[in-house]
Design a protein around this motif. Sequence first.
Motif, PDB file in Angstrom:
ATOM      1  N   PRO A  83      10.789 -26.987  -5.331  1.00  0.00           N
ATOM      2  CA  PRO A  83      11.989 -27.402  -5.755  1.00  0.00           C
ATOM      3  C   PRO A  83      12.165 -28.558  -6.569  1.00  0.00           C
ATOM      4  CG  PRO A  83      12.147 -27.897  -3.571  1.00  0.00           C
ATOM      5  CD  PRO A  83      10.681 -27.206  -3.841  1.00  0.00           C
ATOM      6  N   GLN A  84      13.099 -28.793  -7.598  1.00  0.00           N
ATOM      7  CA  GLN A  84      13.168 -29.715  -8.561  1.00  0.00           C
ATOM      8  C   GLN A  84      14.170 -30.667  -7.993  1.00  0.00           C
ATOM      9  OE1 GLN A  84      11.070 -30.005 -10.790  1.00  0.00           O
ATOM     10  NE2 GLN A  84      10.478 -27.916 -11.052  1.00  0.00           N
ATOM     11  N   ILE A  85      14.929 -30.195  -6.731  1.00  0.00           N
ATOM     12  CA  ILE A  85      16.156 -31.052  -6.178  1.00  0.00           C
ATOM     13  C   ILE A  85      15.940 -31.237  -4.832  1.00  0.00           C
ATOM     14  CG2 ILE A  85      17.779 -30.494  -8.283  1.00  0.00           C
ATOM     15  CD1 ILE A  85      18.967 -28.467  -6.128  1.00  0.00           C
ATOM     16  N   HIS A  86      16.869 -32.162  -4.241  1.00  0.00           N
ATOM     17  CA  HIS A  86      16.731 -32.535  -3.003  1.00  0.00           C
ATOM     18  C   HIS A  86      18.002 -32.794  -2.229  1.00  0.00           C
ATOM     19  CE1 HIS A  86      15.717 -34.921   0.901  1.00  0.00           C
ATOM     20  NE2 HIS A  86      14.657 -34.246   0.684  1.00  0.00           N
ATOM     21  N   SER A  87      18.194 -32.383  -0.983  1.00  0.00           N
ATOM     22  CA  SER A  87      19.429 -32.342  -0.507  1.00  0.00           C
ATOM     23  C   SER A  87      20.150 -33.823  -0.434  1.00  0.00           C
ATOM     24  CB  SER A  87      19.491 -32.110   0.967  1.00  0.00           C
ATOM     25  OG  SER A  87      18.483 -33.075   1.738  1.00  0.00           O
ATOM     26  N   GLY A  88      19.392 -34.844  -0.512  1.00  0.00           N
ATOM     27  CA  GLY A  88      19.649 -36.527  -0.660  1.00  0.00           C
ATOM     28  C   GLY A  88      19.618 -36.748   0.674  1.00  0.00           C
ATOM     29  N   ARG A  89      19.459 -36.261   1.774  1.00  0.00           N
ATOM     30  CA  ARG A  89      19.536 -36.644   3.133  1.00  0.00           C
ATOM     31  C   ARG A  89      18.066 -37.110   3.454  1.00  0.00           C
ATOM     32  NH1 ARG A  89      22.915 -37.306   7.107  1.00  0.00           N
ATOM     33  NH2 ARG A  89      22.203 -36.538   9.254  1.00  0.00           N
ATOM     34  N   SER A  90      17.950 -38.347   3.802  1.00  0.00           N
ATOM     35  CA  SER A  90      16.616 -39.124   4.078  1.00  0.00           C
ATOM     36  C   SER A  90      16.494 -39.408   5.437  1.00  0.00           C
ATOM     37  CB  SER A  90      16.610 -40.166   3.378  1.00  0.00           C
ATOM     38  OG  SER A  90      17.216 -41.079   3.674  1.00  0.00           O
ATOM     39  N   THR A  91      15.482 -39.592   5.806  1.00  0.00           N
ATOM     40  CA  THR A  91      15.041 -40.213   7.463  1.00  0.00           C
ATOM     41  C   THR A  91      15.982 -41.410   7.685  1.00  0.00           C
ATOM     42  OG1 THR A  91      12.796 -39.410   7.295  1.00  0.00           O
ATOM     43  CG2 THR A  91      13.272 -41.227   8.733  1.00  0.00           C
ATOM     44  N   THR A  92      16.022 -42.060   6.743  1.00  0.00           N
ATOM     45  CA  THR A  92      16.999 -43.320   6.856  1.00  0.00           C
ATOM     46  C   THR A  92      18.501 -42.938   7.025  1.00  0.00           C
ATOM     47  OG1 THR A  92      15.612 -44.459   4.940  1.00  0.00           O
ATOM     48  CG2 THR A  92      17.815 -45.545   5.625  1.00  0.00           C
ATOM     49  N   CYS A 124      10.877 -20.155  -1.676  1.00  0.00           N
ATOM     50  CA  CYS A 124      12.034 -20.436  -2.162  1.00  0.00           C
ATOM     51  C   CYS A 124      12.501 -21.959  -2.220  1.00  0.00           C
ATOM     52  CB  CYS A 124      13.019 -19.933  -1.202  1.00  0.00           C
ATOM     53  SG  CYS A 124      12.947 -20.661   0.533  1.00  0.00           S
ATOM     54  N   GLY A 125      11.569 -22.878  -1.637  1.00  0.00           N
ATOM     55  CA  GLY A 125      11.991 -24.374  -1.848  1.00  0.00           C
ATOM     56  C   GLY A 125      12.861 -24.823  -0.895  1.00  0.00           C
ATOM     57  N   CYS A 126      13.484 -24.199   0.205  1.00  0.00           N
ATOM     58  CA  CYS A 126      14.339 -24.731   1.000  1.00  0.00           C
ATOM     59  C   CYS A 126      14.114 -26.047   1.899  1.00  0.00           C
ATOM     60  CB  CYS A 126      14.869 -23.427   1.951  1.00  0.00           C
ATOM     61  SG  CYS A 126      15.946 -22.269   1.203  1.00  0.00           S
ATOM     62  N   CYS A 127      12.857 -25.669   2.450  1.00  0.00           N
ATOM     63  CA  CYS A 127      12.168 -26.838   3.379  1.00  0.00           C
ATOM     64  C   CYS A 127      12.092 -28.266   2.730  1.00  0.00           C
ATOM     65  CB  CYS A 127      10.755 -26.229   4.005  1.00  0.00           C
ATOM     66  SG  CYS A 127       9.395 -25.510   2.551  1.00  0.00           S
ATOM     67  N   SER A 128      11.402 -27.852   1.247  1.00  0.00           N
ATOM     68  CA  SER A 128      11.254 -29.021   0.620  1.00  0.00           C
ATOM     69  C   SER A 128      12.583 -29.846   0.181  1.00  0.00           C
ATOM     70  CB  SER A 128      10.495 -28.917  -0.574  1.00  0.00           C
ATOM     71  OG  SER A 128       9.286 -28.478  -0.203  1.00  0.00           O
ATOM     72  N   TYR A 129      13.428 -28.939  -0.027  1.00  0.00           N
ATOM     73  CA  TYR A 129      14.863 -29.380  -0.508  1.00  0.00           C
ATOM     74  C   TYR A 129      15.476 -30.200   0.651  1.00  0.00           C
ATOM     75  CZ  TYR A 129      20.132 -29.112  -1.253  1.00  0.00           C
ATOM     76  OH  TYR A 129      21.352 -29.465  -1.708  1.00  0.00           O
ATOM     77  N   ILE A 130      15.266 -29.733   1.992  1.00  0.00           N
ATOM     78  CA  ILE A 130      16.051 -30.317   3.176  1.00  0.00           C
ATOM     79  C   ILE A 130      15.318 -31.402   3.760  1.00  0.00           C
ATOM     80  CG2 ILE A 130      15.150 -28.985   5.128  1.00  0.00           C
ATOM     81  CD1 ILE A 130      18.907 -29.291   4.082  1.00  0.00           C
ATOM     82  N   CYS A 131      13.903 -31.413   3.618  1.00  0.00           N
ATOM     83  CA  CYS A 131      12.898 -32.490   4.458  1.00  0.00           C
ATOM     84  C   CYS A 131      13.470 -33.898   4.232  1.00  0.00           C
ATOM     85  CB  CYS A 131      11.553 -32.295   3.925  1.00  0.00           C
ATOM     86  SG  CYS A 131      10.686 -33.264   5.153  1.00  0.00           S
TER      87      CYS A 131
END
Lengths: 320, 459
Positions: free
Chosen positions: A12-21, B421-428
């Motif tokens: 995926p090209q995007i990320h939830s934005g929630r990091s370990t930090t 689907c990319g959900c795991c990478s999205y949330i990690c």
Amino acid sequence: MMTTGIAKTASPQIHSGRSTTAVMRDVLIALLPLAAAGCVLYGWRALLVLVVSTGSAVLTEYIYEKLLHQTVTGADLSAAVTGLLLGLSVTPLLPWWLAMLGSVFAVLLVKLLFGGIGRNFMNPALAARAFLLISFPRQMIQFMNPQAGAESLDLISGATPLPAAKWSGTVPSLLDSFLGNKAGSIGEVCILAIILGFAYLIVRRVIHWEVPLIYLAVFALFAWFWGSDGWFTGNVLYQLLNGGVIFAAVFMVTDYTSTPMRRSGQWIFAAGAGFLTILIRRFGAYPEGVTFAILLMNLLTPLLDRALVPASFGRKKHAK
Amino acid sequence: MAKHITSATWSKRLSKAVRRPVGGVHPDDQKAAQAVATETLPLPAQVKLAVTSVTPAGCRLLVRPGDLVAVGQPVASPVDLMSVPVHASVSGRVLSVDEATNLNGQRCPVVVIASDGRQTQWEQLQVPAVTDFASFRQAVRASGVVGLGGAGFPAFFKLGSAPGQSIDLLVANGSECEPYSASDARDMLENGAEIIAGIRAVLDYAQIGQAIIGIEGNKPDAIRHLSELAAADERIRVRVLPRRYPQGGEKQLVYAVSGRRIAGGALPSAAGALVMNVSSLAAIAVYLKTGQPLTQRRITVTGPAFDRPRNLMVPVGTPVSQILTYVGGLHGAAASLIQGGPMMGRLVEDYEAGTLKQTNLLLGLTAAQTQKQAEQACIRCGLCAEVCPMSLQPSEMNQLVLLGRYQEAADRYYMKDCIECGCCSYICPAYRLLTQSFVYGKQQLKLAQRQATQGGQAQ
């Protein structure tokens, strides 16, 4: 590692934005009410322990990573969480150098030497607390009564409610137990503050609500079974509100790294730790069973992770 | 599994309730393009038609450089059992038919046609004569329709080889769960009648008893419109799906509307279901009615790197650069163009490549959005497994892939069931390249398998 073929630009090209930090920051925020309550109850001594334990945990990691030319990971805040958890779980009378020693033990021996964040097989704060308890029992079981005013030696008592109940019988009221108006560990006495922290972690979805509750439920069940006046006479509320059970339920049983990854494993972990806690409290040599109960279950975590792999969607059961 | 479960028991299991999704994530919808009516892209000077086929070299080229072609004329026709023909999307002269890299990064023959600007229709276009399942299947194949939701799988092949045997449920996929995507939503609003006609044709000729149109709740207009249209046929119902990615995955969709679980590696037909994208169904209906094969489609052009969202009707094979010029280009330094959604889409590397039949979205993302953080250590939070719609264990699989133990990842943790689907990478929270590592791991497994079979043949 063989990472060459893994495409970094792939989806995926995007990320939830929630990091370990962000997660660790949430845990720190959840711990704030506990730290504040501890400082209000026990004054500057508590503050000193918390500052030393947190600071030396962060510093230990920084120095280690600098010396070994590794990436400095202090920004993930996990060392700060470990140090603060340790400080909150010890007596406000702990000498500062023991608080420091405990943090160095937790971060260096339990965490960094096993590979750093995510690799420790035990909860670092609990392991350090066990280490201090075994190595420095005299300093670790000196507690003080809460006092907002001036200090005097009279305020320092040798026993918390738990050993008091086990051996002599004088205990604080339930309300005092709930608000923390008693002798105990800095972060463990004020149940109200712990509940605030718990609510925050649930709202922020850092932990699953049922894991602490399973731990407490199993603990309460057996606390009721093994009463001091025979079967089914246990004072459950008293057992729950005193000692570190609720603190551990929210902040130790829910630790990511040292507990199973899957929900099923986490439930078993919580239930087992709850049972062991009251077993040690009731029949062991120590008045409090939280530390060793959870550390014992930590050792079972790899097994639980390995054993409880669900079948993938639409499949009946696991092939191998 | 399908052996002892008859159509009747499946039908009993169909309930009104839509099943709660397993796993999934909730990225921001960004569906502004849904409200934008479709406009037609000015005719491009040339088109580049990628002749892709399911099996290697599954299509034979029908034209040579210099040939004159008209709209709808096949330029390649299948020689295998699965591929579909490719039709000229503009009238004009064939410039070249050389091998090139298509928009998906695959090498394949590409037919380049210089448009004469007249869009002359091919004189041999005619309404297909459909009387039974075999002729229907042949017509669907001749229409050139593939899965227009992005997968690009030939539509005719999903119909199976015989009617009315194991499949009792048609699921029209209108969930469009990828953020930003809107071409299916627009199709449901602008071509609702064709979608219903396509569904009815499939139900009739494939002798399937019922159809469910699954639409995510973020498309209320489409839900209302199709519900009204479907009211005339009691075999067709509309189901509102929860807004959750990847609700539109075929396994997730079939589970949501019917409760049937399709295991990894299995096709929907194993659970008695046939899943077709709503736009594909409409394209089939158009071919049955007019004989006009798939030569153009709607592409949503949206994202923060564009000035505003658009839906464009575009001839298949239009160079991406042509579309970018029309919409005023990407804004912002280092903005990147994604073909498909942000969760499963591909970075567009060659802006001169032509769009494919399955290209449904050109997404312009800003550099800040696509910036990838460095991987950190796994903190064992377990979120990856929680969001996995296939109930896999991404953390453990990732470790095994990094150790090169691909077979173990497949045997112990079902890595081959990953739908990417990319959900795991999205949330990690540790920004680990989880999905990406499974794509790689599965490639390595395929490679090893191919080498093993070749080795076996050599002996």
